[in-house]
Write a protein that holds these residues in place. Sequence first.
Motif, mmCIF file in Angstrom:
data_model
loop_
_atom_site.group_PDB
_atom_site.id
_atom_site.type_symbol
_atom_site.label_atom_id
_atom_site.label_comp_id
_atom_site.label_asym_id
_atom_site.label_seq_id
_atom_site.Cartn_x
_atom_site.Cartn_y
_atom_site.Cartn_z
ATOM 1 N N LYS B 159 0.820 -1.221 0.000
ATOM 2 C CA LYS B 159 0.000 0.000 0.000
ATOM 3 C C LYS B 159 0.856 1.273 0.000
ATOM 4 N N PHE B 160 0.206 2.375 -0.320
ATOM 5 C CA PHE B 160 0.828 3.712 -0.261
ATOM 6 C C PHE B 160 2.096 3.785 -1.113
ATOM 7 N N ALA B 161 2.112 3.039 -2.213
ATOM 8 C CA ALA B 161 3.280 3.012 -3.101
ATOM 9 C C ALA B 161 4.502 2.378 -2.439
ATOM 10 N N LEU B 165 8.635 1.369 -3.889
ATOM 11 C CA LEU B 165 9.898 1.581 -3.175
ATOM 12 C C LEU B 165 10.621 0.247 -2.985
ATOM 13 N N LYS B 189 16.005 11.088 2.261
ATOM 14 C CA LYS B 189 14.924 11.589 1.427
ATOM 15 C C LYS B 189 14.251 12.832 2.052
ATOM 16 N N SER B 215 6.507 17.781 5.845
ATOM 17 C CA SER B 215 5.340 17.005 5.431
ATOM 18 C C SER B 215 5.892 15.957 4.487
ATOM 19 N N PHE B 216 6.349 14.861 5.071
ATOM 20 C CA PHE B 216 7.165 13.897 4.340
ATOM 21 C C PHE B 216 6.346 12.686 3.898
ATOM 22 N N ASP B 217 6.590 12.267 2.657
ATOM 23 C CA ASP B 217 5.941 11.076 2.117
ATOM 24 C C ASP B 217 6.903 9.901 2.254
ATOM 25 N N GLN B 219 6.139 6.859 1.958
ATOM 26 C CA GLN B 219 5.555 5.756 1.177
ATOM 27 C C GLN B 219 4.983 4.679 2.101
ATOM 28 N N GLY B 221 1.949 5.775 3.922
ATOM 29 C CA GLY B 221 0.682 6.399 4.319
ATOM 30 C C GLY B 221 0.888 7.582 5.233
ATOM 31 N N TYR B 222 -0.083 8.429 5.323
ATOM 32 C CA TYR B 222 -0.045 9.643 6.144
ATOM 33 C C TYR B 222 1.156 10.514 5.746
#
Lengths: 317, 267
Positions: B159-161, B165, B189, B215-217, B219, B221-222
Amino acid sequence: MKLKYALLTSLLISCSTLWAEPSNRVFISNEKDDTVSVIDLKTNEVVSTIDIGERPRGIGLSPDQTQLYVAISEEDAIAVVDVATLGIIKKLQSGDDPETFDVAPNGHIYLSNEDDAQASVIDTKTGDIIEVIPVGIEPEGVAVSPDGSLVMVTSESTNMIHVIDTAQHKVVKNILVAARPRGLAFSSDGSLAYASSEVGNEVAIIDTKTLSIIKHSAIDVPNSKPMDIAVSPDDKTIYVTTGRGNSVAVMDAKTLELKANVPVGKRVWGVDITRDGQFLYTADGVSSTVSVVDTSSLKTIKTIDVGKFPWGVVIDD
Amino acid sequence: MKKMKQLGLLLLFIWPQFVLANVIEVTLHYVGPTDGQIWAGVQQGLTEANLQGQFLGQNYAVQATTIDELKTIPTEQVTAILLATDANTVLDVAGLQQFAQTPVFNLASAANELREACLGNVLNIPLSEQMKQDAIAQWQVKNEDTPVHAQGWHEDFVKFAASQLNTRFTRNHQSKMDDDAWAGWAAIKMLSDSVARTQNTDGDAMLKFLKNDLSFDGQKGYTATFRNSGQLRQIVLLVDEDNNIVAEAPLRGVAGGLDSLGLVSCR
């Protein structure tokens, strides 16, 4: 004078053969059961289902609307469907893992290759990939400007919008936006572009002359993870699907003020709008439905069962 | 006319150099093993940072160093310190006067003490022991018969890409991403994304941005942010004895969301 008539008539005839009558159907790619659902615009019923190929995602029409293109990610190809007969004519090679694409006015397909950090350009006449353009990691959304001069591609894991000049097929600008940019759309005159950021929960407006962000705003909808964007034909309103927010956020196209939030199915992804701006069709991934939203009443007027995990929507009207 | 031509030629030659001269060079300092999963994660992060930097005008390097060498480096030359060490070493480095306003990343230790210390310059990427225990406790409320353990990452996470990764990490490093590799990747990152946004490599500016504006992604979620304790807020994966992901904490219906896991606030 008679000659003029004859010329006009022949012009009209050639036009009508070139531009087929729209089929008044909605096409939905169903990611998890390898099909395309075909919905009649008048009855809002599924009238046909096409076995399209493995993992269909991006979906779009040729400029003359006679051919439907569907990215079949696991086959590294774009399936070409005859809109009149619904038969698959051929499959075009697309490079690795095609996800989303847009079709330029000259018929070229611009697509994102998710796993290879690149965008590819396909000449649909020859079927050749005529250009491969390096972009950021996990490229996703693709949109071609109405005049075909610019293409924008989002890279989800490097948080950029890459602006590609189609005359030279080069990236001319990289615009940093909020985390995990997804969908893109242009206003009808091409002066503005809209970009959604899934994890950052934002929409940004980009001035396409200066290629800079002129406004950005969060979407005040619970659990919102914005995905796809549709622009109303009068350019006054944008409609943004909110993913796990299970709704369509209705926003002012200039101020980004949230005007309404219309509940649709679960994990809503793709959206398209009818030419008259009256109806939206959304792909509700987890619900395996398509919701029809009336943009006047801002209500979902019908929910249609389609295949598993509907992903993208395109309307032929 | 001739002058115009000369000016044009001059501009033609100067312009590309001018553009190149604008590239921000960023060196990140790392102490820890230069093999194994954390290092592989750092390298993956570095590759991705430079891919982004190539478009936006930053060039990143990771310099492996020792604690003794680190102490001799002037404050202004350090954007961030990455430590794949034990908890005591993290506390020692964080306590150095010259790095009081520099981000000090803990990439390896789950020690609760590091979070309870509530140091203003320590940023903990891995799950704390407390977060793992809280996640398991949430699971056991309804599933006491199924033993699970807690992880920050998993090779089968989709999930969430996460799957994207996992795919690119394995392609580059011939191993599967785990907690350690994710911690190394995530630190680089979030640093590179912060430099791209702030155009500033000063350690104190970086620390402020990471603690207040990140505001970090990741990968998973959230959008990932840091608590006052310096702990990264994130979901916890619950994995059964057959190595299957069975749930993500916070579990549905648990109050507090991500802050139902681990120490939330400093006294």
